[in-house]
Design an enzyme around this catalytic site. Sequence first.
Site, mmCIF file in Angstrom:
data_model
loop_
_atom_site.group_PDB
_atom_site.id
_atom_site.type_symbol
_atom_site.label_atom_id
_atom_site.label_comp_id
_atom_site.label_asym_id
_atom_site.label_seq_id
_atom_site.Cartn_x
_atom_site.Cartn_y
_atom_site.Cartn_z
ATOM 1 N N TRP A 75 28.128 44.983 13.464
ATOM 2 C CA TRP A 75 29.093 44.209 12.669
ATOM 3 C C TRP A 75 28.774 44.236 11.177
ATOM 4 O O TRP A 75 29.591 43.794 10.381
ATOM 5 C CB TRP A 75 29.104 42.747 13.152
ATOM 6 C CG TRP A 75 27.725 42.170 13.271
ATOM 7 C CD1 TRP A 75 26.988 42.071 14.426
ATOM 8 C CD2 TRP A 75 26.896 41.669 12.222
ATOM 9 N NE1 TRP A 75 25.745 41.539 14.145
ATOM 10 C CE2 TRP A 75 25.670 41.278 12.796
ATOM 11 C CE3 TRP A 75 27.066 41.504 10.843
ATOM 12 C CZ2 TRP A 75 24.623 40.740 12.050
ATOM 13 C CZ3 TRP A 75 26.023 40.972 10.095
ATOM 14 C CH2 TRP A 75 24.823 40.602 10.696
ATOM 15 N N ASN A 76 27.584 44.691 10.777
ATOM 16 C CA ASN A 76 27.240 44.515 9.358
ATOM 17 C C ASN A 76 27.987 45.492 8.443
ATOM 18 O O ASN A 76 28.276 45.173 7.293
ATOM 19 C CB ASN A 76 25.724 44.574 9.133
ATOM 20 C CG ASN A 76 25.090 45.849 9.584
ATOM 21 O OD1 ASN A 76 25.681 46.625 10.348
ATOM 22 N ND2 ASN A 76 23.878 46.105 9.143
ATOM 23 N N LYS A 84 32.840 51.633 21.005
ATOM 24 C CA LYS A 84 32.738 50.202 21.314
ATOM 25 C C LYS A 84 32.177 49.498 20.090
ATOM 26 O O LYS A 84 30.990 49.531 19.822
ATOM 27 C CB LYS A 84 31.825 49.959 22.522
ATOM 28 C CG LYS A 84 32.056 48.581 23.098
ATOM 29 C CD LYS A 84 30.811 47.885 23.580
ATOM 30 C CE LYS A 84 29.922 47.348 22.512
ATOM 31 N NZ LYS A 84 30.518 46.326 21.603
ATOM 32 N N PRO A 85 33.045 48.852 19.297
ATOM 33 C CA PRO A 85 32.567 48.171 18.102
ATOM 34 C C PRO A 85 31.957 46.821 18.470
ATOM 35 O O PRO A 85 32.081 46.369 19.611
ATOM 36 C CB PRO A 85 33.855 47.969 17.292
ATOM 37 C CG PRO A 85 34.915 47.820 18.336
ATOM 38 C CD PRO A 85 34.492 48.701 19.498
ATOM 39 N N GLY A 132 22.272 49.467 15.817
ATOM 40 C CA GLY A 132 22.136 48.039 16.121
ATOM 41 C C GLY A 132 20.670 47.669 16.185
ATOM 42 O O GLY A 132 19.810 48.349 15.611
ATOM 43 N N GLU A 184 20.112 54.353 15.569
ATOM 44 C CA GLU A 184 19.719 53.861 14.244
ATOM 45 C C GLU A 184 19.472 52.373 14.421
ATOM 46 O O GLU A 184 20.401 51.607 14.624
ATOM 47 C CB GLU A 184 20.826 54.150 13.219
ATOM 48 C CG GLU A 184 20.267 54.309 11.823
ATOM 49 C CD GLU A 184 20.674 53.199 10.887
ATOM 50 O OE1 GLU A 184 19.921 52.200 10.814
ATOM 51 O OE2 GLU A 184 21.727 53.333 10.258
ATOM 52 N N LEU A 185 18.192 51.981 14.377
ATOM 53 C CA LEU A 185 17.807 50.645 14.829
ATOM 54 C C LEU A 185 17.335 49.786 13.658
ATOM 55 O O LEU A 185 17.677 50.045 12.513
ATOM 56 C CB LEU A 185 16.741 50.777 15.922
ATOM 57 C CG LEU A 185 17.127 51.723 17.074
ATOM 58 C CD1 LEU A 185 16.001 51.863 18.078
ATOM 59 C CD2 LEU A 185 18.404 51.250 17.756
ATOM 60 N N CYS A 194 20.174 47.004 7.556
ATOM 61 C CA CYS A 194 18.895 47.421 8.160
ATOM 62 C C CYS A 194 17.996 48.144 7.152
ATOM 63 O O CYS A 194 16.792 48.227 7.365
ATOM 64 C CB CYS A 194 19.118 48.249 9.414
ATOM 65 S SG CYS A 194 20.361 49.502 9.203
ATOM 66 N N GLU A 234 21.902 60.437 10.534
ATOM 67 C CA GLU A 234 23.342 60.412 10.246
ATOM 68 C C GLU A 234 23.531 60.739 8.782
ATOM 69 O O GLU A 234 22.705 60.376 7.940
ATOM 70 C CB GLU A 234 23.922 59.030 10.563
ATOM 71 C CG GLU A 234 23.879 58.711 12.049
ATOM 72 C CD GLU A 234 24.581 57.413 12.412
ATOM 73 O OE1 GLU A 234 24.340 56.384 11.751
ATOM 74 O OE2 GLU A 234 25.378 57.423 13.366
HETATM 75 P P1 ADP Z 1 23.205 42.111 16.842
HETATM 76 O O1 ADP Z 1 22.320 41.193 17.621
HETATM 77 O O2 ADP Z 1 22.888 42.152 15.412
HETATM 78 O O3 ADP Z 1 24.678 41.915 17.099
HETATM 79 P P2 ADP Z 1 23.065 44.252 18.706
HETATM 80 O O4 ADP Z 1 22.100 45.371 18.770
HETATM 81 O O5 ADP Z 1 23.029 43.258 19.817
HETATM 82 O O6 ADP Z 1 22.840 43.570 17.315
HETATM 83 O O7 ADP Z 1 24.552 44.793 18.604
HETATM 84 C C1 ADP Z 1 24.922 46.057 18.129
HETATM 85 C C2 ADP Z 1 26.019 46.615 19.008
HETATM 86 O O8 ADP Z 1 25.496 46.754 20.324
HETATM 87 C C3 ADP Z 1 27.251 45.728 19.135
HETATM 88 O O9 ADP Z 1 28.395 46.548 19.248
HETATM 89 C C4 ADP Z 1 27.008 45.017 20.439
HETATM 90 O O10 ADP Z 1 28.188 44.582 21.077
HETATM 91 C C5 ADP Z 1 26.357 46.115 21.241
HETATM 92 N N1 ADP Z 1 25.566 45.668 22.385
HETATM 93 C C6 ADP Z 1 24.726 44.615 22.463
HETATM 94 N N2 ADP Z 1 24.173 44.545 23.685
HETATM 95 C C7 ADP Z 1 24.682 45.580 24.409
HETATM 96 C C8 ADP Z 1 24.519 46.070 25.748
HETATM 97 N N3 ADP Z 1 23.690 45.473 26.596
HETATM 98 N N4 ADP Z 1 25.216 47.157 26.119
HETATM 99 C C9 ADP Z 1 26.047 47.784 25.269
HETATM 100 N N5 ADP Z 1 26.245 47.385 24.003
HETATM 101 C C10 ADP Z 1 25.577 46.298 23.568
#
Ligand code: ADP
Length: 503
Positions: free
Chosen positions: A173-174, A197-198, A253, A275-276, A309, A483
Amino acid sequence: MNTVEAPPAPLAQSPLTDQLKDPELLRAGGFIDGQWECPDAGPLLHVADPATGERLTSLAATSGPGVRKAVQAASRAQPAWAALPAKERATRLMAWHAQILAHVDDLALLMTREQGKPLAEARGEVLFGASFVAWYAEEAKRIHGEVLQTYSADRRVLTLRQPVGVVVAITPWNFPSAMITRKCAPALAAGCSIVLKPSEETPLSAIALCVLAQRAGIPDGVINLVLCTRDNVADTGRALLADSRVRKLSFTGSTSTGKQLMRLAADNVLKVSLELGGNAPLIVFEDADLDRAADGALASKFRNMGQTCTCANRILVQRTVYDAFAAKLIERVRSLQVGPGLQPDVTQGPLINSKAVDKVSEHVADALAKGARAVVGGAPDERGGLFFQPTVLLDVKPHMRICHEETFGPVAPLLAFDTEEEALALANDSSYGLAGYFYTRDLARALRMAERLELGAVGINEAVISSEAVPIGGVKQSGIGREGAHHGIDEFLETKQITIGAL
Ligand code: ADP
């Protein structure tokens, strides 16, 4: 060319409808095989403005069968997309780029309303995001194979660069727009199809980008969009990655989610790009231009309210210039304006949600309890809601949580160091390794530090290092793959060897 639009499914009763020049950018659900989903009896994804708490809309979350349909559509559409001449894929990407530029005002407004960042910053992100589309439209035409030197007189060896296939792109989301185009543009350029999947926090930017992709003539099924609620995201992730038609995961994420997805991706041995998280050091040596360093620290730390990040999470300052640098940074931080992102002059919007405010508060409380001092800010903003005061912490020590965990908020912690070796050891004392920055006028030190920092990206006398023209990605637990630049397209290509015998 697929220029026929699906029948419009505008959102009912969204306060945004009247604010957009083109309300058709709002749809009520995901986008599967060229069709827009509408809410039915299934779960709804509610979208709220983090500045006000106002509900912006409720969207249809994609059902389990919908997720399978999206993969099916991507799988069916991919071969024909890959078979188009690269120049044709490039033309459609350039059409998408033109559509994004033509709708920059609406895209920025949607982003500020769903994510909170100031409007000027949102506009900047839309343009930054668009730059990946133009860049990879060009790269599409430069995917080359090779004729290798043969190892035997009766043989010849060629290599082809071919698209990996169906890509699952999961985005945060950032940066609700740029993280999508940074993945989708190279994937499309390479000839892959996508299930996107956003984040559940920011689906509106993703929807609008898909509307514009459809208008640009990206064929049905080549980009599909699935939407999740917080409750069904894990099931959706599992379903996507368990489908044997998917060949690649590209994720941005948190490190913890990235690890979970990497485990799931292992079952089908997917190609992965991750990209973590990061915990970027920003180091100020005593020979630095302190004004430039303070400008850099401000830009890096407080852009997007510190929810980036690559943003400076630990500011390491040589003791001899600690007070002088702190004074310059404090002066700049005091000039920041907190408020709703639509208000002119605001530089700091709200944080994304209450979990984010809690985490930032905990990091500050932990640092204060262990002896740090908050000389600016240090608490949620008096406006309430999700606003947090821009904060500078002095006397921060390495054992504080803020030095080891990603804060993802507007807090600048200043640590003191004495020697270059100490600065290097502090900077590398992290499980993360995404980006980092340092300021010095000493060329030999600059090269020594750049080589020895355990990071995927280093800024020397520069703290803003994002561009479509540079590779970004992490080492250690900050991720896998790159990327941006020409490196970004490699993540969506496989090399095939062809040996011709009996010559
Ligand atoms: P944050 O906690 O900052 O939202 P996340 O890593 O949880 O960071 O989220 C990044 C992306 O990963 C978002 O699109 C979120 O919906 C998705 N996401 C989080 N958990 C899962 C999961 N178990 N499987 C698939 N996508 C996920």
